[in-house]
Design a protein around this motif. Sequence first.
Motif, PDB file in Angstrom:
ATOM      1  N   MET A  63      31.328  -0.367  33.798  1.00 57.42           N
ATOM      2  CA  MET A  63      31.326  -0.921  35.155  1.00 57.42           C
ATOM      3  C   MET A  63      32.650  -1.590  35.500  1.00 57.42           C
ATOM      4  O   MET A  63      33.093  -1.537  36.635  1.00 57.42           O
ATOM      5  CB  MET A  63      30.207  -1.948  35.313  1.00 57.42           C
ATOM      6  CG  MET A  63      28.833  -1.404  35.249  1.00 57.42           C
ATOM      7  SD  MET A  63      27.686  -2.783  35.417  1.00 57.42           S
ATOM      8  CE  MET A  63      26.189  -2.007  34.894  1.00 57.42           C
ATOM      9  N   VAL A  64      33.257  -2.232  34.526  1.00 58.15           N
ATOM     10  CA  VAL A  64      34.473  -2.994  34.808  1.00 58.15           C
ATOM     11  C   VAL A  64      35.743  -2.183  34.581  1.00 58.15           C
ATOM     12  O   VAL A  64      36.836  -2.676  34.821  1.00 58.15           O
ATOM     13  CB  VAL A  64      34.516  -4.309  34.000  1.00 58.15           C
ATOM     14  CG1 VAL A  64      33.340  -5.203  34.370  1.00 58.15           C
ATOM     15  CG2 VAL A  64      34.547  -4.045  32.516  1.00 58.15           C
ATOM     16  N   THR A  65      35.598  -0.956  34.114  1.00 66.87           N
ATOM     17  CA  THR A  65      36.785  -0.135  33.887  1.00 66.87           C
ATOM     18  C   THR A  65      36.914   0.988  34.910  1.00 66.87           C
ATOM     19  O   THR A  65      37.916   1.694  34.914  1.00 66.87           O
ATOM     20  CB  THR A  65      36.780   0.467  32.465  1.00 66.87           C
ATOM     21  OG1 THR A  65      35.613   1.255  32.296  1.00 66.87           O
ATOM     22  CG2 THR A  65      36.830  -0.620  31.412  1.00 66.87           C
ATOM     23  N   GLN A  66      35.941   1.141  35.766  1.00 67.18           N
ATOM     24  CA  GLN A  66      35.999   2.137  36.835  1.00 67.18           C
ATOM     25  C   GLN A  66      36.541   1.465  38.094  1.00 67.18           C
ATOM     26  O   GLN A  66      36.155   0.342  38.425  1.00 67.18           O
ATOM     27  CB  GLN A  66      34.613   2.724  37.110  1.00 67.18           C
ATOM     28  CG  GLN A  66      33.969   3.371  35.903  1.00 67.18           C
ATOM     29  CD  GLN A  66      34.771   4.556  35.382  1.00 67.18           C
ATOM     30  OE1 GLN A  66      35.177   5.413  36.143  1.00 67.18           O
ATOM     31  NE2 GLN A  66      35.007   4.581  34.090  1.00 67.18           N
ATOM     32  N   GLN A  67      37.407   2.145  38.805  1.00 61.16           N
ATOM     33  CA  GLN A  67      38.114   1.577  39.960  1.00 61.16           C
ATOM     34  C   GLN A  67      37.178   0.928  40.980  1.00 61.16           C
ATOM     35  O   GLN A  67      37.351  -0.230  41.342  1.00 61.16           O
ATOM     36  CB  GLN A  67      38.941   2.677  40.630  1.00 61.16           C
ATOM     37  CG  GLN A  67      39.965   2.158  41.588  1.00 61.16           C
ATOM     38  CD  GLN A  67      41.249   1.747  40.893  1.00 61.16           C
ATOM     39  OE1 GLN A  67      41.524   2.184  39.802  1.00 61.16           O
ATOM     40  NE2 GLN A  67      42.021   0.904  41.528  1.00 61.16           N
ATOM     41  N   ASP A  68      36.188   1.672  41.464  1.00 64.59           N
ATOM     42  CA  ASP A  68      35.315   1.159  42.525  1.00 64.59           C
ATOM     43  C   ASP A  68      34.460  -0.013  42.061  1.00 64.59           C
ATOM     44  O   ASP A  68      34.383  -1.030  42.737  1.00 64.59           O
ATOM     45  CB  ASP A  68      34.399   2.273  43.055  1.00 64.59           C
ATOM     46  CG  ASP A  68      35.183   3.352  43.787  1.00 64.59           C
ATOM     47  OD1 ASP A  68      36.324   3.075  44.211  1.00 64.59           O
ATOM     48  OD2 ASP A  68      34.652   4.463  43.921  1.00 64.59           O
ATOM     49  N   THR A  69      33.806   0.149  40.933  1.00 68.46           N
ATOM     50  CA  THR A  69      32.918  -0.914  40.466  1.00 68.46           C
ATOM     51  C   THR A  69      33.688  -2.133  39.989  1.00 68.46           C
ATOM     52  O   THR A  69      33.225  -3.256  40.159  1.00 68.46           O
ATOM     53  CB  THR A  69      31.969  -0.410  39.365  1.00 68.46           C
ATOM     54  OG1 THR A  69      32.736   0.216  38.336  1.00 68.46           O
ATOM     55  CG2 THR A  69      30.954   0.565  39.918  1.00 68.46           C
ATOM     56  N   SER A  70      34.867  -1.939  39.422  1.00 66.94           N
ATOM     57  CA  SER A  70      35.642  -3.102  38.987  1.00 66.94           C
ATOM     58  C   SER A  70      36.050  -3.947  40.190  1.00 66.94           C
ATOM     59  O   SER A  70      35.993  -5.184  40.132  1.00 66.94           O
ATOM     60  CB  SER A  70      36.870  -2.691  38.170  1.00 66.94           C
ATOM     61  OG  SER A  70      37.806  -2.013  38.963  1.00 66.94           O
ATOM     62  N   ARG A  71      36.422  -3.315  41.288  1.00 71.34           N
ATOM     63  CA  ARG A  71      36.767  -4.067  42.508  1.00 71.34           C
ATOM     64  C   ARG A  71      35.563  -4.851  43.022  1.00 71.34           C
ATOM     65  O   ARG A  71      35.699  -5.999  43.443  1.00 71.34           O
ATOM     66  CB  ARG A  71      37.276  -3.114  43.592  1.00 71.34           C
ATOM     67  CG  ARG A  71      38.786  -3.126  43.696  1.00 71.34           C
ATOM     68  CD  ARG A  71      39.292  -2.323  44.877  1.00 71.34           C
ATOM     69  NE  ARG A  71      39.592  -0.988  44.361  1.00 71.34           N
ATOM     70  CZ  ARG A  71      39.132   0.143  44.849  1.00 71.34           C
ATOM     71  NH1 ARG A  71      38.363   0.157  45.900  1.00 71.34           N
ATOM     72  NH2 ARG A  71      39.439   1.292  44.309  1.00 71.34           N
ATOM     73  N   GLN A  72      34.381  -4.222  42.993  1.00 71.21           N
ATOM     74  CA  GLN A  72      33.164  -4.919  43.427  1.00 71.21           C
ATOM     75  C   GLN A  72      32.935  -6.175  42.594  1.00 71.21           C
ATOM     76  O   GLN A  72      32.626  -7.241  43.133  1.00 71.21           O
ATOM     77  CB  GLN A  72      31.945  -4.017  43.289  1.00 71.21           C
ATOM     78  CG  GLN A  72      31.865  -2.896  44.275  1.00 71.21           C
ATOM     79  CD  GLN A  72      30.665  -1.989  43.979  1.00 71.21           C
ATOM     80  OE1 GLN A  72      30.182  -1.917  42.857  1.00 71.21           O
ATOM     81  NE2 GLN A  72      30.192  -1.296  45.003  1.00 71.21           N
ATOM     82  N   TRP A  73      33.075  -6.036  41.278  1.00 71.77           N
ATOM     83  CA  TRP A  73      32.837  -7.183  40.401  1.00 71.77           C
ATOM     84  C   TRP A  73      33.897  -8.256  40.561  1.00 71.77           C
ATOM     85  O   TRP A  73      33.587  -9.450  40.582  1.00 71.77           O
ATOM     86  CB  TRP A  73      32.719  -6.739  38.943  1.00 71.77           C
ATOM     87  CG  TRP A  73      31.377  -6.170  38.678  1.00 71.77           C
ATOM     88  CD1 TRP A  73      31.051  -4.855  38.530  1.00 71.77           C
ATOM     89  CD2 TRP A  73      30.148  -6.893  38.586  1.00 71.77           C
ATOM     90  NE1 TRP A  73      29.701  -4.717  38.348  1.00 71.77           N
ATOM     91  CE2 TRP A  73      29.121  -5.945  38.374  1.00 71.77           C
ATOM     92  CE3 TRP A  73      29.816  -8.227  38.659  1.00 71.77           C
ATOM     93  CZ2 TRP A  73      27.791  -6.322  38.247  1.00 71.77           C
ATOM     94  CZ3 TRP A  73      28.486  -8.607  38.530  1.00 71.77           C
ATOM     95  CH2 TRP A  73      27.490  -7.652  38.321  1.00 71.77           C
ATOM     96  N   LEU A  74      35.157  -7.867  40.708  1.00 70.17           N
ATOM     97  CA  LEU A  74      36.215  -8.861  40.908  1.00 70.17           C
ATOM     98  C   LEU A  74      35.995  -9.624  42.211  1.00 70.17           C
ATOM     99  O   LEU A  74      36.174 -10.853  42.254  1.00 70.17           O
ATOM    100  CB  LEU A  74      37.588  -8.194  40.874  1.00 70.17           C
ATOM    101  CG  LEU A  74      38.038  -7.702  39.496  1.00 70.17           C
ATOM    102  CD1 LEU A  74      39.293  -6.848  39.619  1.00 70.17           C
ATOM    103  CD2 LEU A  74      38.256  -8.858  38.527  1.00 70.17           C
ATOM    104  N   ASN A  75      35.577  -8.940  43.260  1.00 71.50           N
ATOM    105  CA  ASN A  75      35.259  -9.613  44.525  1.00 71.50           C
ATOM    106  C   ASN A  75      34.079 -10.560  44.355  1.00 71.50           C
ATOM    107  O   ASN A  75      34.091 -11.683  44.866  1.00 71.50           O
ATOM    108  CB  ASN A  75      34.960  -8.592  45.629  1.00 71.50           C
ATOM    109  CG  ASN A  75      36.195  -7.863  46.092  1.00 71.50           C
ATOM    110  OD1 ASN A  75      37.312  -8.333  45.929  1.00 71.50           O
ATOM    111  ND2 ASN A  75      36.001  -6.674  46.658  1.00 71.50           N
ATOM    112  N   TRP A  76      33.055 -10.104  43.656  1.00 72.10           N
ATOM    113  CA  TRP A  76      31.869 -10.941  43.440  1.00 72.10           C
ATOM    114  C   TRP A  76      32.245 -12.199  42.656  1.00 72.10           C
ATOM    115  O   TRP A  76      31.805 -13.303  42.991  1.00 72.10           O
ATOM    116  CB  TRP A  76      30.785 -10.142  42.707  1.00 72.10           C
ATOM    117  CG  TRP A  76      29.491 -10.875  42.656  1.00 72.10           C
ATOM    118  CD1 TRP A  76      28.500 -10.838  43.596  1.00 72.10           C
ATOM    119  CD2 TRP A  76      29.059 -11.778  41.642  1.00 72.10           C
ATOM    120  NE1 TRP A  76      27.474 -11.667  43.205  1.00 72.10           N
ATOM    121  CE2 TRP A  76      27.785 -12.256  42.020  1.00 72.10           C
ATOM    122  CE3 TRP A  76      29.608 -12.238  40.461  1.00 72.10           C
ATOM    123  CZ2 TRP A  76      27.064 -13.165  41.255  1.00 72.10           C
ATOM    124  CZ3 TRP A  76      28.894 -13.148  39.689  1.00 72.10           C
ATOM    125  CH2 TRP A  76      27.644 -13.606  40.091  1.00 72.10           C
TER     126      TRP A  76
END
Length: 110
Positions: free
Chosen positions: A46-59
Amino acid sequence: MKLAIMINAQDDWQQTNAHAMALLDAFVQNNHEIVGVFFYGRSVNMVTQQDTSRQWLNWIDQNHTSVVVCSTMLTQEQLTTDAENLGFPVAGMAAWVNWCQQADRIMELT
């Protein structure tokens, strides 16, 4: 209530990602404190894929919550440098144990 959350996705980590984000948002909206989120198992993807990592960093930025990615699982998935390069802290199980000691409830999302 203080919560320690382990995200331990299996093969379908994309579905777990969506479920985890929705559940964590609901906890925050209901004034629960999340002492930490620990990415374990296949959830390290989840944290190494571009889209999902951005979601988590924003969260993380919005909710000021500690998040750690399991170093052993990153090594097994051969993703160690990916998580670090994207800005996620990498640590062992000691971080998880510490959060468990602080929490009123412990949850594992699979």
